[in-house]
Design a protein around this motif. Sequence first.
Motif, short mmCIF file in Angstrom:
data_model
loop_
_atom_site.label_atom_id
_atom_site.label_comp_id
_atom_site.label_asym_id
_atom_site.label_seq_id
_atom_site.Cartn_x
_atom_site.Cartn_y
_atom_site.Cartn_z
N GLN A 158 0.82 -1.21 0.00
CA GLN A 158 0.00 0.00 0.00
C GLN A 158 0.85 1.26 0.00
O GLN A 158 0.33 2.36 -0.05
N SER A 161 5.00 4.86 -4.14
CA SER A 161 5.49 6.23 -4.26
C SER A 161 5.20 7.02 -2.99
O SER A 161 5.88 7.97 -2.67
N ASP A 162 4.16 6.62 -2.28
CA ASP A 162 3.74 7.34 -1.08
C ASP A 162 4.12 6.55 0.16
O ASP A 162 3.43 5.60 0.54
N SER A 164 4.09 7.48 3.19
CA SER A 164 3.37 7.82 4.41
C SER A 164 2.52 6.65 4.91
O SER A 164 2.18 6.59 6.08
N GLU A 505 -1.16 22.94 -9.13
CA GLU A 505 -1.70 22.01 -10.13
C GLU A 505 -1.19 22.38 -11.52
O GLU A 505 -0.82 21.52 -12.32
N ARG A 581 -9.43 17.46 -14.96
CA ARG A 581 -10.02 16.20 -14.49
C ARG A 581 -11.26 15.86 -15.29
O ARG A 581 -12.32 16.44 -15.08
N ARG B 313 -5.92 2.58 -7.68
CA ARG B 313 -4.70 2.66 -6.86
C ARG B 313 -4.66 3.98 -6.08
O ARG B 313 -4.73 5.05 -6.66
N GLN B 315 -2.53 6.52 -3.82
CA GLN B 315 -1.20 6.95 -3.38
C GLN B 315 -1.18 8.48 -3.31
O GLN B 315 -1.65 9.15 -4.24
N GLY B 316 -0.61 9.00 -2.27
CA GLY B 316 -0.36 10.44 -2.20
C GLY B 316 -1.61 11.28 -1.94
O GLY B 316 -2.72 10.76 -1.74
N ARG B 317 -1.36 12.57 -1.94
CA ARG B 317 -2.43 13.53 -1.67
C ARG B 317 -2.38 14.65 -2.69
O ARG B 317 -1.42 14.75 -3.45
N MET B 326 -5.33 8.86 1.35
CA MET B 326 -4.70 8.95 0.05
C MET B 326 -5.78 9.08 -1.03
O MET B 326 -6.95 8.78 -0.80
N GLU B 331 -5.96 11.26 -9.71
CA GLU B 331 -6.06 12.65 -9.27
C GLU B 331 -4.76 13.43 -9.47
O GLU B 331 -4.75 14.65 -9.37
#
Lengths: 589, 589
Positions: A158, A161-162, A164, A505, A581, B313, B315-317, B326, B331
Motif C-alpha cells: 500500500q 510512491s507514497d 506515508s 496544479e 479532471r 490505486r 497513493q499520495g495527496r 490517500m 487525481e
Amino acid sequence: MSFTLNQMAGFAALEKTGAFPELSDDLVGAILEEMGKYCDQVVAPLNKGSDEQGAVLENGVVRTSPGFKEAYRQYVDAGWNALAFPESAGGQGLPSTLAVAFIDGLNAACMSFAIGTTLTTGAIKAILHAATDEQKRLYLEKMVSGEWTGAMNLTEPQAGSDLSAIRTKAEPTGDGRYKISGQKIYITYGDHDLADNVVHLVLARLPDAPEGTAGISMFIVPKMHVNEDGSLGGRNDVQCIKLEEKMGLHGSPTCVMAFGENNECYGTILGEENKGLRNMFVMMNSARLDVGVQGVGVAERAYQHALAFAQDRQQGRAPGVRSGGMIPIYEHADVRRMLYSMKSLTEASRAICYANAVAYDLARHSPDDDQRAEAKALEGLLTPISKAWSTDRANEVTSLGVQIHGGMGYVEETGAAQYMRDARIAGIYEGTNGIQAMDLVGRKLQGDGGAAAGAFIQNVKEQAIIAKAAKDHDVQHIGARLEEGVTALEQSTQWLLNAAQNSQEDVLAGATPYLKQFGNVAGGYYLARGAVAAALAINEGGDTAYFNAKIAITKFYADAYLTEAVYLTDSVTSGADIVARLDPALLSA
Amino acid sequence: MSFTLNQMAGFAALEKTGAFPELSDDLVGAILEEMGKYCDQVVAPLNKGSDEQGAVLENGVVRTSPGFKEAYRQYVDAGWNALAFPESAGGQGLPSTLAVAFIDGLNAACMSFAIGTTLTTGAIKAILHAATDEQKRLYLEKMVSGEWTGAMNLTEPQAGSDLSAIRTKAEPTGDGRYKISGQKIYITYGDHDLADNVVHLVLARLPDAPEGTAGISMFIVPKMHVNEDGSLGGRNDVQCIKLEEKMGLHGSPTCVMAFGENNECYGTILGEENKGLRNMFVMMNSARLDVGVQGVGVAERAYQHALAFAQDRQQGRAPGVRSGGMIPIYEHADVRRMLYSMKSLTEASRAICYANAVAYDLARHSPDDDQRAEAKALEGLLTPISKAWSTDRANEVTSLGVQIHGGMGYVEETGAAQYMRDARIAGIYEGTNGIQAMDLVGRKLQGDGGAAAGAFIQNVKEQAIIAKAAKDHDVQHIGARLEEGVTALEQSTQWLLNAAQNSQEDVLAGATPYLKQFGNVAGGYYLARGAVAAALAINEGGDTAYFNAKIAITKFYADAYLTEAVYLTDSVTSGADIVARLDPALLSA
C-alpha cells in the motif's frame, strides 16, 4: 569516458580542491583501464546467462545467476566497492565521480549484477550520515569492502510512491534494540548468495509514532546477527519469501521480505526517531544518480551491440543502385539516424550524470564555501534529471537497438531485446520519473525561488555564446541551437515560477515536459562543451577525424533534441487545463 | 469505434457508393455489438495465458496456447473471417473497414490470437488477385470461411528487409506443379493446430530466374495436399522445424519452416513467373494496415488497463494537502497527462487506420472514377503511416501503461508489461518502420510528384479553417494548432520534393521524422473532424459531458503532438549532412 569527464563534466575541478591528493590523470587512466578489463572480461560475459537463468528462491535461499558469485568475489578483492569511501571508513578516498564512471561500465557489462553494488553504496552513505560510532564499528568496514551488502527496504504493497502509508512496526525491547515486524516488497538484492551478510535498512514505525511521513524511522536489520567483536552470529528472523517475476533484470533478485514472522527479528535504530525519511533521502539521492547511470550503461551496451550489427548485417543497396551486392545496413541513412540518436542520447546522459557526480563531490570536498554551495545547488537540480532523463532516454535507445536488429531484435537470441527489457525498470524505481519531475518543479525549482535553475541557465547561455564564437561552422550552429533551447527553457522556468504563485496544479501539469526540456538542454550544454573542446583540439593538431566525429554527433543532437526542447515550452505552459479532471467513465467510452 | 468511423474516418461515404446494399447503421451497430461480446468474453480471457503458455513445438507439431482452438472455432463459426470478402468467394460482401474495426477489437483482446487471422486475410487477397480459377476453386472457400488459414513465407536469414537475396528454389515438375526447397524464417502461424490446413504463399526462384527481385515468383504450397474435389490429401513436405523465442507475442507461433527437406514438397505458381513481388505487395499492403491496427488494439488494451488501475490505486495527496487519506493516482496531474497521452494517441492512430480502410474500400467500390482514384492515392499515402506511426505510438502508449503501474508494471503479474512486450514487434514486421518511412518519401511522395500529399494537406488546411471558425474556444484552439502543424508539414513536403531533384540521400535522411510529422498532423486532422462534430452535437443537444471529453482529448493532442509536428520540420530538413557517414570506428570510441 575520459573525454566526458574532462571536457564536459569538469572533472578537473576536483583535483583543484586538494581534497584528493593522490588524484592524477595517470591514476584516473589506470583506474578506467582496470575497470574496462574487469567489466569486459569478467562481468559482461555473464549478462545473457543472467537473463536466461535469473535468480531463484530455493528452500528459503536466494541463489544468483551462474558466475555472479565469482565475479562478485573479484569485485570485492579488487577493492572496487571501496573506491570512493573515506579512508577512515576503510575506503580509498577517491572521488565519487570515479565510482560513478565505474558503475557506468559495470551497468554496460551487466545491469542486474551492477544494481546490487549500488544498493550497498547507498546503505553505506546512510550509515556514514546517521549511524552511531558503535553501528559504524560493527558494519562499516565490512560494507565498504563489499564483504557484506546493503539493501533498502522501503516499499510495502500500500506504500509505493507514497511512503506515508508504511505499516511495518518497530517495538523497543528495552535493551536498545527493536523488534521489527512487517513485509516489504520489491526489495532489490534483499537476499542472495554473494555475501555472508545482508544489512537491511528498513523503514518502520515506532509504537507511538505520528501518522504519515513524520512517523517513520529507519532501522539497521542484519540478515545475520553481528556479535560484539564484529563476527557473524546466528540468523535473524528476516527472510525472502518470494521473488517477483519481472519483464527483465532477471539476474537481480527482487524480493518480498518478511521481517519477524517468528517475532524474533531484531534491529537497531539508525539516526533519530521519526526522522527515517531524512536518512532515506541520503541513500536515495545517491541511488537516484546511480539509477541514472544504469540508464547510461545499458544504453551504451545497446548502442555498441547495434553498431556492430549495423556494420555486419548486409541488406539492400544504396539509393538508385539496382543491382550488385548488398551493403552493410550502416550505409542506410535511416539506420545511421537511429545509431546517431542512440549515440548522442547516451553521451548526453553520460555527461549529465558525470557532471552531477562532480557536483556531488565538490559539494562535499571543495574548500571554498561558495563553490560548495553552488555545487550543492547544482547537484540537487541535476539529480532528478540524471535519474529521469537518462532512464527515459535509455528506454528509447534500447528500443532503437531492437529496431536496428529488425526481426532479430525481437527474438531473444541476439540479446538486443534483453537490454530493452532490463532498461525498463530504471524509469520506475528509486522514485518514478514522474516523481522526479515533481521533485524538479517543486523542491528543486521552487525551493530556492529558481536560483539554482537560473544559475544553470546562465551558464548554458554563456556556453552558447562561446560555441557561436567558434571558428568551426558546425560548432557555431550548435551554439545557435543551444541558445534557442536555453531560451525556451528560460521561458518555461519563468512560467513555472509565476504559475507557482497561484496553482501547484498548473506547475505539476507541466512537470514531465519540463524535465524533458531541461534534460535536452543540459545534455546539449555538456555536449557543446565537448564540441568546443574538440574544435580547439583540432586546432592544436589533435586527431581530426576523432574530434570531428565528436562535433558531428553533437550537431546531430542539436538538430534533433535542442529543437525538440524549443517546442516543449508549449507543453510545459499549457497548464492544468490540458490535464483537466475528466470523468474517467467518459474516457473509457 | 462508431464515433471514429462516422465522425472522423468518413465511413458514410461507403454507404453512398451503393456497393454495399445491405449496409446500414443498424447493421454496423449490431456487428460492433456482437464483435464486442466475442472479443470480450471469448478471446480477451486468453491473453495472459497465451503469454505464460505460448505456442510450443512438440514432435514436429505446433500446439497453440490454452483456449485458442475453441476460440478460433467460434471465430470461424460466427463467420468473422468472411465478413469483408466478396459474396462470390463465400464472403459476406461487407466493407473491409468493418473487418478492420473487428481486428482492432480482436487485437485489444489478444494480439497473438488476432495476428493469425490477418495473415489468412492477406493470403486470400493475394489469391483473389492472382490465382487461376482452379486455384480459387480449391482454396478460396475454405480460406474465406477460416477453415484453412494462410501464411506468408518471405523472409530468409540473408533476406529480411531486402528480398532480392531470396534463395528458396522452385523447379517445375512438368505437370504444372513445382518442387519447392528452402528454408524460411519468422513465419507467423507457419504451423499450428487451429485449422486442418495451412496454405503457404511462398516466395521462391525458378531455375532460370533473373537475379534480384525481378526473379522472384510466388507459390501456393499447402501443408496438406488438396485433392481435385477439394478434400484434404496427404501431408506435403513442409514443416516447422523451430519456434523462435521472442520478447513477447508468445501465443503466436513464429516458425522456421523447412520446405522440401525430403525433396517432396509440391506447390503451384500463383500469378506470373517472376512477378511474385507484385502479389506480395497485394498481401503486404493489406497486412501493413492490419499491423497498424494491431498497434491500435494493443494500445487500447494498455490504456484501459492503466485507466482502471489509476482509478483504483491510492497513493499520495493533492498538492498542498499534508494529511488525511490517500487519493486515487488518477487525481495526480502527471498521471492524467500519461493517460491522456495514451488515450489521444490511441484515438488518433485508430482514426488514421479507419480512414485508411475507408479509402481502401472506396478505391475498390466507388462507382465514380475520380473518387476511386483519389481514394487509391489516399490509401497509398496512409498505409505506411497507419503501419509505422500507429505502431511507434503503440510502443509509447504501452510503455506509459507500464509507467502508470509503477513497480507493478514491471512485474509480470499485472499484465501491463505483456502489452509492451507484445506491441514491440509491430514496428518491425511487415516492413520495418524505417522501410515504411522510405516508402512514404519515395514511392508515395515522389511517385506522383507530391500530388496525393498535396491533396491531403489541402484537406487538412480546410479542416483547420473549419475548426478555427467554430464557436467553441477549444475547437478554435485546435484549429489554430492544426494550421501550424499542417503548415510545417507542407514546408517539409516541399523541401523533400525539392531535395529529391538532387539527392535521394537527403530525402532518406529525413524519412523517419517526416513520417512522424505526417502522422502527427494526420492524427490531428481526424481528431479535429471529431472535435468539430462533437461541438455541433453539443449545440444540437447531445450529451455535453461525453462530447466535451472528446474535445478535451483533442485539445490535449493538439498541444502535445501538433506542436511536436512543428519542430519536426527541422529534423526533416537537416538533410544528409546530419547523418553523414562517420567512420564506425570513431563512433565506438
